[in-house]
Design a protein around this motif. Structure first.
Motif, short mmCIF file in Angstrom:
data_model
loop_
_atom_site.label_atom_id
_atom_site.label_comp_id
_atom_site.label_asym_id
_atom_site.label_seq_id
_atom_site.Cartn_x
_atom_site.Cartn_y
_atom_site.Cartn_z
N GLU A 31 -7.63 -14.10 109.67
CA GLU A 31 -8.22 -15.15 108.84
C GLU A 31 -7.96 -16.53 109.42
O GLU A 31 -8.79 -17.44 109.29
CB GLU A 31 -7.68 -15.07 107.41
CG GLU A 31 -8.31 -14.03 106.53
CD GLU A 31 -7.76 -12.63 106.74
OE1 GLU A 31 -8.17 -11.72 106.02
OE2 GLU A 31 -6.91 -12.44 107.64
N PHE A 32 -6.80 -16.71 110.07
CA PHE A 32 -6.52 -18.00 110.69
C PHE A 32 -7.55 -18.31 111.77
O PHE A 32 -8.09 -19.42 111.85
CB PHE A 32 -5.11 -18.03 111.30
CG PHE A 32 -4.86 -19.25 112.14
CD1 PHE A 32 -4.54 -20.47 111.55
CD2 PHE A 32 -4.96 -19.21 113.53
CE1 PHE A 32 -4.35 -21.61 112.32
CE2 PHE A 32 -4.77 -20.33 114.31
CZ PHE A 32 -4.45 -21.54 113.69
N ILE A 33 -7.84 -17.33 112.61
CA ILE A 33 -8.81 -17.53 113.70
C ILE A 33 -10.20 -17.80 113.12
O ILE A 33 -10.92 -18.69 113.60
CB ILE A 33 -8.83 -16.30 114.63
CG1 ILE A 33 -7.48 -16.18 115.35
CG2 ILE A 33 -9.96 -16.39 115.64
CD1 ILE A 33 -7.33 -14.93 116.20
N ALA B 272 -8.76 -22.69 117.23
CA ALA B 272 -7.64 -21.74 117.32
C ALA B 272 -7.31 -21.41 118.78
O ALA B 272 -6.16 -21.07 119.09
CB ALA B 272 -7.98 -20.47 116.56
N ASN B 273 -8.31 -21.49 119.66
CA ASN B 273 -8.07 -21.14 121.06
C ASN B 273 -7.05 -22.07 121.69
O ASN B 273 -7.14 -23.29 121.57
CB ASN B 273 -9.39 -21.18 121.84
CG ASN B 273 -10.33 -20.07 121.43
OD1 ASN B 273 -9.91 -18.94 121.21
ND2 ASN B 273 -11.62 -20.39 121.32
N GLY B 274 -6.06 -21.47 122.33
CA GLY B 274 -4.99 -22.25 122.95
C GLY B 274 -3.76 -22.38 122.10
O GLY B 274 -2.70 -22.77 122.60
N ILE C 141 -3.70 -17.55 121.46
CA ILE C 141 -5.04 -17.17 121.05
C ILE C 141 -6.02 -17.59 122.15
O ILE C 141 -6.09 -18.77 122.51
CB ILE C 141 -5.42 -17.82 119.71
CG1 ILE C 141 -4.42 -17.41 118.62
CG2 ILE C 141 -6.84 -17.43 119.30
CD1 ILE C 141 -4.59 -18.14 117.31
N LYS C 142 -6.73 -16.60 122.70
CA LYS C 142 -7.71 -16.85 123.76
C LYS C 142 -9.04 -16.20 123.38
O LYS C 142 -9.08 -15.00 123.10
CB LYS C 142 -7.23 -16.27 125.10
CG LYS C 142 -5.99 -16.93 125.66
CD LYS C 142 -5.62 -16.29 127.00
CE LYS C 142 -4.38 -16.95 127.61
NZ LYS C 142 -4.01 -16.32 128.91
N ASP C 143 -10.10 -17.01 123.37
CA ASP C 143 -11.43 -16.49 123.02
C ASP C 143 -11.40 -15.71 121.71
O ASP C 143 -12.03 -14.66 121.58
CB ASP C 143 -11.98 -15.62 124.14
CG ASP C 143 -12.14 -16.38 125.44
OD1 ASP C 143 -12.53 -17.56 125.38
OD2 ASP C 143 -11.86 -15.80 126.51
N GLY C 144 -10.63 -16.24 120.75
CA GLY C 144 -10.58 -15.61 119.43
C GLY C 144 -9.78 -14.34 119.35
O GLY C 144 -9.86 -13.60 118.36
N GLU C 145 -8.96 -14.05 120.37
CA GLU C 145 -8.17 -12.82 120.40
C GLU C 145 -6.70 -13.17 120.67
O GLU C 145 -6.39 -14.16 121.30
CB GLU C 145 -8.67 -11.86 121.48
CG GLU C 145 -10.12 -11.43 121.32
CD GLU C 145 -10.34 -10.55 120.11
OE1 GLU C 145 -9.38 -9.90 119.64
OE2 GLU C 145 -11.50 -10.50 119.63
N TRP C 146 -5.81 -12.26 120.19
CA TRP C 146 -4.39 -12.43 120.47
C TRP C 146 -4.09 -11.96 121.90
O TRP C 146 -4.51 -10.89 122.30
CB TRP C 146 -3.54 -11.58 119.51
CG TRP C 146 -3.92 -11.57 118.07
CD1 TRP C 146 -4.35 -10.50 117.35
CD2 TRP C 146 -3.87 -12.67 117.16
NE1 TRP C 146 -4.58 -10.87 116.05
CE2 TRP C 146 -4.29 -12.18 115.88
CE3 TRP C 146 -3.52 -14.01 117.27
CZ2 TRP C 146 -4.37 -12.97 114.77
CZ3 TRP C 146 -3.60 -14.82 116.15
CH2 TRP C 146 -4.01 -14.32 114.92
N LYS C 147 -3.35 -12.76 122.63
CA LYS C 147 -2.91 -12.37 123.97
C LYS C 147 -1.43 -12.69 124.11
O LYS C 147 -0.95 -13.69 123.56
CB LYS C 147 -3.71 -13.11 125.05
CG LYS C 147 -5.20 -12.81 125.05
CD LYS C 147 -5.48 -11.35 125.41
CE LYS C 147 -6.98 -11.05 125.39
NZ LYS C 147 -7.26 -9.64 125.69
N LYS C 148 -0.74 -11.86 124.84
CA LYS C 148 0.68 -12.11 125.08
C LYS C 148 0.84 -13.40 125.86
O LYS C 148 0.19 -13.59 126.91
CB LYS C 148 1.31 -10.94 125.84
CG LYS C 148 2.82 -10.89 125.74
CD LYS C 148 3.37 -9.58 126.31
CE LYS C 148 4.88 -9.58 126.21
NZ LYS C 148 5.45 -8.36 126.83
N GLY C 149 1.66 -14.33 125.36
CA GLY C 149 1.84 -15.61 125.99
C GLY C 149 2.65 -15.52 127.28
O GLY C 149 3.35 -14.53 127.53
N GLU C 150 2.53 -16.54 128.08
CA GLU C 150 3.25 -16.57 129.36
C GLU C 150 4.63 -17.20 129.19
O GLU C 150 4.81 -18.05 128.33
CB GLU C 150 2.44 -17.37 130.40
CG GLU C 150 1.07 -16.74 130.68
CD GLU C 150 0.24 -17.60 131.61
OE1 GLU C 150 0.71 -18.69 132.01
OE2 GLU C 150 -0.89 -17.18 131.92
#
Length: 396
Positions: free
Chosen positions: A272-274, A281-283, A387-396
């Motif tokens: 819902e946040f995205i 939300a991206n970034g 958040i990348k392109d509206g998806e969760w991704k593991k951060g660096e």
């Protein structure tokens, strides 16, 4: 002859009535020999509607899903679990009334719930006074440990607390050499608790807050506040809130042209946040449990199997993405069921069993509770997520 027949009929009728009176009424299921099988009555108080529903609805769904599964498998020691579920409607008064009802009228053995910190904190005095085991699903450290020297006796918690999340967030800032930050938090118990922990620990990581502001949980435009933030020239902005209000602030940050890293709390870990924040939300970076990035985890991660099991079960049943908030409920209900299996429904023994939870591999982390730690999670329960392109991704 007629008198004799009449007397015989009276005797037969009396015997029939006596036989019926000897049959035992049963509830909650019965065994083959007719013995009554008791139910174990538990309660849940969840914000399934109102402003906190993006968090609470998956919690409610998860609890009901698990109770149905356990009862279909025979319950606990042959006893079915009777769940009395109350929607507190994102309202503190409703939460307190729900707690009173569960304790005083329904006389439940234990209670799971409290979607947001304010509601949980308001319910706790009732649970503590009545000595009913209560497992909160909210985050504030104040829920289970109001100060470092006096943990609550009957209250437990499955969400990672500020004392776990804030160090992870500060460690990230330190690693990225982001020293001068803006702190923005929601004006409620969740925001206050997070801010207190941030103030206590930021100096240890060389972090300075160049401006600190609060926003309401009902905020629909934060641009005037953010104009002040922009003038303070922070290197990064911390937004500490939950999905709905944080999405508004995040959108406004980008709308006024503030192009700095945004780091948020684990309270935004729902789709819902995205959806609400859109492209803004991206970034966004935030610390959260591993469920959101389960497919990126190494196979050696001891949580991975349990995470995938929950994700598959929930998504197959409800046809939507599993969330970390449903994960808090998953942990709460299974920790309670394990304690019931070990200790039965005696409240004192049940409390002791909950406090003795060790090595429970859950969705929010691996739980190891102690007398002075009724949460039992450490920083290894969290990972940084982007958040990348509206998806969760593991951060660096």
């Amino acid at each position: 002859m007629k008198k004799w027949l009449f007397g015989l009929l009276v005797l037969i009728l009396a015997a029939s009535v006596a036989a019926c009176g000897n049959k035992e009424e049963s509830s909650g299921g019965s065994s083959d020999n007719g013995d009554k099988t008791e139910e174990i009555k538990i309660g849940s108080i969840i914000d399934a509607s109102g402003s906190a529903a993006p968090l609470g609805k998956p919690e409610e769904e998860t609890i009901k899903m698990i109770i149905d599964e356990v009862n279909d498998q025979g319950g606990i020691d042959g006893k079915k679990i009777k769940l009395i579920s109350i929607d507190s409607k994102s309202d503190q008064n409703e939460a307190v009334l729900g707690m009173k009802k569960l304790i005083e009228q329904e006389k439940v053995t234990a209670i799971v719930g409290g979607t947001i910190s304010g509601n949980s904190l308001a319910m706790i005095p009732l649970a503590e006074k009545a000595q009913v085991p209560y497992i909160s699903l909210a985050a504030s450290k104040q829920i289970n440990n109001p100060d470092d020297n006096s943990p609550r006796e009957w209250t437990f918690k499955t969400a990672q607390g500020d004392d776990v999340v804030i160090p992870k967030l500060l460690e990230y800032l330190e690693g990225k050499n982001l020293k001068k930050v803006a702190w923005l938090s929601v004006a409620n118990s969740y925001g206050t608790s997070g801010h207190e922990e941030f103030e206590k620990l930021k100096g240890d990581y060389g972090i300075e807050s160049v401006i600190e502001e609060e926003f309401e949980a009902t905020v629909n435009d934060a641009k005037s506040m953010l104009t002040r933030v922009k003038k303070a020239n922070p290197e990064a902005i911390i937004v500490w809130g939950t999905a709905q209000e944080s999405a508004v602030v995040t959108k406004n940050i980008r709308e006024i042209g503030l192009d700095v890293p945004i780091i948020e709390s684990h309270g935004i870990g729902t789709k819902e946040f995205i959806e609400l924040a859109g492209d803004a939300a991206n970034g966004v970076i935030f610390p959260a449990g591993k469920l959101l990035v389960v497919d990126e985890l190494d196979d050696s991660d001891q949580q991975k199997e349990e995470l995938k099991k929950f994700k598959t079960s929930y998504e197959n049943k409800f046809d939507k993405a599993a969330s970390t908030f449903g994960g808090h409920a998953y942990d709460g209900i299974y920790i309670l069921l394990n304690a019931l299996e070990e200790a039965g429904a005696d409240k004192d023994k049940l409390r002791e069993a909950l406090e003795s939870t060790k090595g429970f591999v859950g969705i929010s982390g691996v739980f190891n509770m102690e007398a002075d730690d009724h949460n039992g999670l450490k920083s290894d329960s969290l990972t940084m997520i982007e958040i990348k392109d509206g998806e969760w991704k593991k951060g660096e």
